[in-house]
Design an enzyme around this catalytic site. Structure first.
Site, PDB file in Angstrom:
ATOM      1  CD  GLN A  30      -0.737   1.454  -1.261  1.00  0.00           C
ATOM      2  OE1 GLN A  30      -0.471   2.488  -0.640  1.00  0.00           O
ATOM      3  NE2 GLN A  30       0.108   0.471  -1.365  1.00  0.00           N
ATOM      4  CD  GLU A  31     -10.793   3.225  -1.918  1.00  0.00           C
ATOM      5  OE1 GLU A  31     -10.545   2.426  -2.831  1.00  0.00           O
ATOM      6  OE2 GLU A  31     -11.922   3.676  -1.693  1.00  0.00           O
TER       7      GLU A  31
END
Ligand code: G3D
Ligand code: MG
Length: 173
Positions: A70-71
């Site tokens: 995830q970012e």
């Protein structure tokens, strides 16, 4: 599955080759890891942190780290780089929208700790109709411009493990 250490890894007496598995969230990284380690599909929640497995093939031991994509987690990827011998990048063949993000991600290869690593790219979800082919992904990622790492790209269908094992042989060689 969250932070999962399914086998205890004794940090100081282990001789395994360290492999890190990177890629965007939902690419199929955790599926690849558990295909390698158990030949099974594990239905995992998005990985928060990392999973690690010890995989022994023909007496060669790999420690494979599957790191959340995830970012918000990507900025901490570099904390996993030390002593890495091999990077596996899993690219979701169905995710045309984010292929440009993947391209940016492997500026990580310039990191000091990854200068000598090999690079294996899995083009995942090849079972899905209209997914990007290996040739398309290679072109999008400009793989032929990588001159300072040994690399290979392999189509795979991680739900069955198809395409995975051949490339482990390449890593071992
Ligand atoms: P991640 O660890 O990179 O975030 P996961 O990704 O391994 O959790 O996989 C994300 C979703 O993609 C999962 O579906 C998983 O079953 C699916 N997937 C992984 N590899 C393949 C593949 O080769 N083909 C197809 N069709 N799907 C795949 P769910 O529904 O569990 O979220
Ligand atoms: Mg995961």
């Amino acid at each position: 599955m969250g932070i999962l250490f399914t086998r205890k890894w004794r940090l100081f007496d282990h001789q395994g080759h360290k492999v890190i598995i990177l890629g965007l969230d939902n690419a199929g990284k955790t599926t690849v890891l558990y295909q390698f380690s158990m030949n099974e599909v594990v239905h995992a929640s998005p990985t928060i942190g990392s999973n690690v497995e010890e995989i022994v093939i023909n007496h060669t031991c790999f420690l494979m780290w599957d790191i959340g994509g995830q970012e918000s987690l990507r900025s901490s990827w570099n904390t996993y780089y030390t002593n890495t011998e091999f990077v596996i990048v899993v690219v979701d063949g169905t995710d045309r929208e984010r292929i440009s993000v993947t391209r940016e991600l492997y500026t990580m290869l310039a990191h000091e700790d990854l200068r000598k690593t090999g690079l294996l790219i899995f083009a995942s979800k090849q079972d899905v109709k209209e997914c990007m082919t290996v040739a398309e992904i290679s072109q999008f990622l400009k793989l032929t411009s990588i001159k300072d790492h040994q690399w290979h790209i392999q189509a795979c269908y991680a739900l069955t493990g198809e395409g995975l094992c051949q490339r482990l042989q390449w890593m071992m060689s």
